[in-house]
Design a protein around this motif. Structure first.
Motif, PDB file in Angstrom:
ATOM      1  N   LEU A   1       0.711  -1.275  -0.012  1.00 37.93           N
ATOM      2  CA  LEU A   1       0.081  -0.104  -0.107  1.00 37.93           C
ATOM      3  C   LEU A   1       0.723   1.425   0.033  1.00 37.93           C
ATOM      4  O   LEU A   1       0.532   2.438  -0.639  1.00 37.93           O
ATOM      5  CB  LEU A   1      -1.000  -0.057   1.057  1.00 37.93           C
ATOM      6  CG  LEU A   1      -1.968  -1.259   1.077  1.00 37.93           C
ATOM      7  CD1 LEU A   1      -2.838  -0.946   2.494  1.00 37.93           C
ATOM      8  CD2 LEU A   1      -2.583  -1.328   0.021  1.00 37.93           C
ATOM      9  N   ASP A   2       1.983   1.357   0.629  1.00 35.18           N
ATOM     10  CA  ASP A   2       2.788   2.580   0.801  1.00 35.18           C
ATOM     11  C   ASP A   2       3.460   2.734  -0.647  1.00 35.18           C
ATOM     12  O   ASP A   2       3.470   3.974  -1.011  1.00 35.18           O
ATOM     13  CB  ASP A   2       3.964   2.081   1.592  1.00 35.18           C
ATOM     14  CG  ASP A   2       4.788   0.966   1.394  1.00 35.18           C
ATOM     15  OD1 ASP A   2       4.177   0.287   0.808  1.00 35.18           O
ATOM     16  OD2 ASP A   2       5.992   0.857   1.955  1.00 35.18           O
ATOM     17  N   LYS A   3       3.746   1.752  -1.293  1.00 33.98           N
ATOM     18  CA  LYS A   3       4.242   1.923  -2.999  1.00 33.98           C
ATOM     19  C   LYS A   3       3.117   2.615  -3.724  1.00 33.98           C
ATOM     20  O   LYS A   3       3.321   3.289  -4.553  1.00 33.98           O
ATOM     21  CB  LYS A   3       4.787   0.535  -3.424  1.00 33.98           C
ATOM     22  CG  LYS A   3       5.879   0.151  -2.652  1.00 33.98           C
ATOM     23  CD  LYS A   3       7.114   1.117  -2.661  1.00 33.98           C
ATOM     24  CE  LYS A   3       8.398   0.345  -1.988  1.00 33.98           C
ATOM     25  NZ  LYS A   3       9.485   1.550  -2.031  1.00 33.98           N
ATOM     26  N   ILE A   4       1.829   2.021  -3.732  1.00 38.29           N
ATOM     27  CA  ILE A   4       0.886   2.281  -4.070  1.00 38.29           C
ATOM     28  C   ILE A   4       0.536   3.749  -4.006  1.00 38.29           C
ATOM     29  O   ILE A   4       0.401   4.438  -4.994  1.00 38.29           O
ATOM     30  CB  ILE A   4      -0.352   1.459  -3.985  1.00 38.29           C
ATOM     31  CG1 ILE A   4      -0.158   0.007  -4.530  1.00 38.29           C
ATOM     32  CG2 ILE A   4      -1.654   2.339  -4.734  1.00 38.29           C
ATOM     33  CD1 ILE A   4      -1.154  -0.842  -4.125  1.00 38.29           C
ATOM     34  N   MET A   5       0.617   4.234  -2.733  1.00 42.58           N
ATOM     35  CA  MET A   5       0.287   5.601  -2.400  1.00 42.58           C
ATOM     36  C   MET A   5       1.512   6.567  -3.127  1.00 42.58           C
ATOM     37  O   MET A   5       1.127   7.648  -3.557  1.00 42.58           O
ATOM     38  CB  MET A   5       0.369   5.934  -0.840  1.00 42.58           C
ATOM     39  CG  MET A   5      -0.868   5.044  -0.255  1.00 42.58           C
ATOM     40  SD  MET A   5      -2.350   5.804  -0.837  1.00 42.58           S
ATOM     41  CE  MET A   5      -2.626   7.327  -0.450  1.00 42.58           C
ATOM     42  N   GLN A   6       2.499   6.040  -2.810  1.00 38.59           N
ATOM     43  CA  GLN A   6       3.734   7.057  -3.637  1.00 38.59           C
ATOM     44  C   GLN A   6       3.645   7.202  -5.091  1.00 38.59           C
ATOM     45  O   GLN A   6       3.934   8.120  -5.669  1.00 38.59           O
ATOM     46  CB  GLN A   6       5.167   6.383  -3.218  1.00 38.59           C
ATOM     47  CG  GLN A   6       5.439   6.401  -1.835  1.00 38.59           C
ATOM     48  CD  GLN A   6       6.817   5.732  -1.507  1.00 38.59           C
ATOM     49  OE1 GLN A   6       7.356   5.605  -2.331  1.00 38.59           O
ATOM     50  NE2 GLN A   6       7.156   5.591  -0.160  1.00 38.59           N
TER      51      GLN A   6
ATOM     52  N   SER B   1       0.822   6.768  -6.655  1.00 39.11           N
ATOM     53  CA  SER B   1      -0.412   7.773  -7.019  1.00 39.11           C
ATOM     54  C   SER B   1      -0.102   9.108  -6.769  1.00 39.11           C
ATOM     55  O   SER B   1      -0.314   9.910  -7.498  1.00 39.11           O
ATOM     56  CB  SER B   1      -1.506   7.192  -6.088  1.00 39.11           C
ATOM     57  OG  SER B   1      -2.535   8.307  -6.001  1.00 39.11           O
ATOM     58  N   GLN B   2       0.895   9.483  -5.983  1.00 37.95           N
ATOM     59  CA  GLN B   2       1.148  10.750  -5.661  1.00 37.95           C
ATOM     60  C   GLN B   2       2.158  11.397  -6.900  1.00 37.95           C
ATOM     61  O   GLN B   2       1.888  12.361  -7.238  1.00 37.95           O
ATOM     62  CB  GLN B   2       1.883  10.903  -4.483  1.00 37.95           C
ATOM     63  CG  GLN B   2       0.752  10.819  -3.166  1.00 37.95           C
ATOM     64  CD  GLN B   2       1.647  10.946  -1.862  1.00 37.95           C
ATOM     65  OE1 GLN B   2       2.913  11.180  -1.961  1.00 37.95           O
ATOM     66  NE2 GLN B   2       1.036  10.748  -0.721  1.00 37.95           N
ATOM     67  N   SER B   3       3.055  10.518  -7.414  1.00 36.30           N
ATOM     68  CA  SER B   3       3.698  10.952  -8.350  1.00 36.30           C
ATOM     69  C   SER B   3       3.236  10.906  -9.781  1.00 36.30           C
ATOM     70  O   SER B   3       3.616  11.896 -10.410  1.00 36.30           O
ATOM     71  CB  SER B   3       5.215   9.877  -8.402  1.00 36.30           C
ATOM     72  OG  SER B   3       4.564   8.496  -8.878  1.00 36.30           O
TER      73      SER B   3
ATOM     74  N   PHE C   1      -4.661   6.576 -10.181  1.00 38.97           N
ATOM     75  CA  PHE C   1      -4.286   5.418  -9.615  1.00 38.97           C
ATOM     76  C   PHE C   1      -4.381   4.304 -10.408  1.00 38.97           C
ATOM     77  O   PHE C   1      -5.228   4.369 -11.433  1.00 38.97           O
ATOM     78  CB  PHE C   1      -5.442   5.014  -8.497  1.00 38.97           C
ATOM     79  CG  PHE C   1      -5.192   4.071  -7.745  1.00 38.97           C
ATOM     80  CD1 PHE C   1      -4.298   3.540  -6.770  1.00 38.97           C
ATOM     81  CD2 PHE C   1      -6.168   2.677  -7.979  1.00 38.97           C
ATOM     82  CE1 PHE C   1      -4.138   2.455  -6.222  1.00 38.97           C
ATOM     83  CE2 PHE C   1      -5.983   1.433  -7.507  1.00 38.97           C
ATOM     84  CZ  PHE C   1      -4.943   1.209  -6.693  1.00 38.97           C
ATOM     85  N   THR C   2      -3.179   3.490 -10.370  1.00 37.42           N
ATOM     86  CA  THR C   2      -3.135   2.296 -11.510  1.00 37.42           C
ATOM     87  C   THR C   2      -2.947   1.043 -10.515  1.00 37.42           C
ATOM     88  O   THR C   2      -1.884   1.080  -9.979  1.00 37.42           O
ATOM     89  CB  THR C   2      -2.067   2.452 -12.236  1.00 37.42           C
ATOM     90  OG1 THR C   2      -2.224   3.782 -13.000  1.00 37.42           O
ATOM     91  CG2 THR C   2      -1.876   1.421 -13.175  1.00 37.42           C
TER      92      THR C   2
END
Length: 375
Positions: free
Chosen positions: A336-341, A343-345, A350-351
């Motif tokens: 989840l942390d990688k997904i949030m990063q 998404s912010q970049s 969201f992919t």
């Protein structure tokens, strides 16, 4: 017969045998003749003798008047505001004191002694003497005094100033001889001056000098010149000690209030934490009591709601999720942390990443099966 006939020199109202009063003109004439004889005058003729007699009488009167004026002028004197005086009349003291102003006393009879009683007089003294611990010190001091009794000062003591000087030296030696050297050189100088002043005043009262000691100043106290350097080092060390003690006291006065304030702050924070925890515990207990009432009314629904709330609170703080797949040996891993990063970049889009499956060994499969069995 008339009473004023020639040959009749008697007063008709007096007694026959009484003689009249002496003739003043005749007495003055005889004195004038005597003075004329003394000054070399003569009586050669009646007319010239009368003129010379009148002239001599005038000169004598003028001299007498001048002498009287001179005598009166010699007796006039003035006493200033700062002065007082005493009078000796034929060697005998008059009880009253002459106050400021213009006065007159008969010369050659009265003797007036005037003295300034308000001026502060000073007498220095410098000598070496022995202390109580058998050390030699050099003391310089100055004594200031005034006259408080003019009669005693002028008449009872012959030389009151010299008596005061001798008493000053005696008092100083007595006090220094009863004091240790380090007190004379350092902190005992003020007490030394006080003791010397009291002792000198006691001597002056006993002698009856009429002197009042106003101030004693210890100008300098020093060891002998041969050991002055060593004593200067000792005094400097003591001064350094006093300075360090004062600095330590100043530091303590600064640090102690700060420490007390910080300790008070910790106590207040602890008290606030305590009250917060107590309030929180009471709130949790109250919430549990209310939840228990709801649980008694609908146990299944309440239990399911509690399970969902617990999973939500746990999963909201987790950055990684691992999902066990039923009837398989694979585990689904969601970072989840990688997904949030990511998404912010990418600006918020969201992919979903591809499913990452991990093959596990027999022990992993056994663990997954155990989890399913527990469920």
């Amino acid at each position: 017969m008339a009473w004023n006939e020639p040959g009749k020199d008697r007063d008709p109202w007096g007694k026959p045998d009484d003689q009249g009063p002496p003739d003043l003109d005749e007495a003055f004439r005889k004195l004038q003749n005597n003075l004329t004889g003394v000054f070399g005058g003569g009586s050669s003729g009646g007319g010239s003798g009368g003129v010379g007699g009148r002239l001599t009488k005038r000169v004598f009167s003028l001299i007498l008047i001048v002498l009287l004026l001179l005598y009166f002028a010699l007796g006039v004197y003035q006493v200033d505001q700062q002065e007082r005086g005493v009078i000796l009349r034929l060697g005998k003291l008059l009880p009253e004191v002459v106050l400021p102003g213009l006065h007159w006393n008969p010369p050659f009879i009265d003797r007036v002694l005037i003295e300034n009683v308000t001026a502060v007089r000073s007498r220095p003294h410098d000598s070496e003497m022995l202390t109580e611990d058998e050390n030699i010190v050099k003391v310089k001091m100055t004594v200031q005094y005034v006259i408080n009794d003019i009669i005693k000062y002028k008449l009872l003591v012959k030389e009151p100033d010299q008596s005061m000087y001798q008493a000053m030296e005696s008092a100083l030696r007595h006090v220094v001889g009863s004091t240790e050297m380090h007190e004379v050189l350092t902190e005992g100088r003020a007490q030394l001056a006080t003791d010397v002043r009291d002792r000198i005043q006691d001597y002056m009262n006993q002698y009856g000098t009429g002197i009042q000691i106003t101030q004693v100043n210890i100008d300098e106290t020093a060891p002998p010149d041969a050991v002055r350097a060593a004593f200067d080092d000792v005094i400097k060390a003591r001064e350094d000690e006093v300075r360090l003690v004062n600095e330590a006291d100043a530091y303590a006065n600064q640090v102690i209030p700060e420490a007390r304030g910080e300790a008070q702050r910790y106590l207040e924070e602890a008290q606030g934490y305590k009250e917060g925890k107590i309030a929180q515990a009471r709130g949790e207990a109250e919430r549990f009591n209310k939840l228990y009432v709801e649980y008694e009314l609908a146990p299944e629904v309440t239990r399911e709601r509690m399970y969902i709330d617990t999973i939500e609170s746990v999963m909201s703080n987790s950055t990684k999720v691992m999902i066990d797949v039923e009837e398989g040996n694979n585990i689904l891993y969601l970072p989840l942390d990688k997904i949030m990063q990511q998404s912010q970049s990418t600006g918020g889009s969201f992919t979903a990443p591809s499913d990452r499956t991990t093959s596990t060994s027999g022990s992993t499969s056994t663990t997954a099966n155990n989890r399913r069995d527990r469920r």
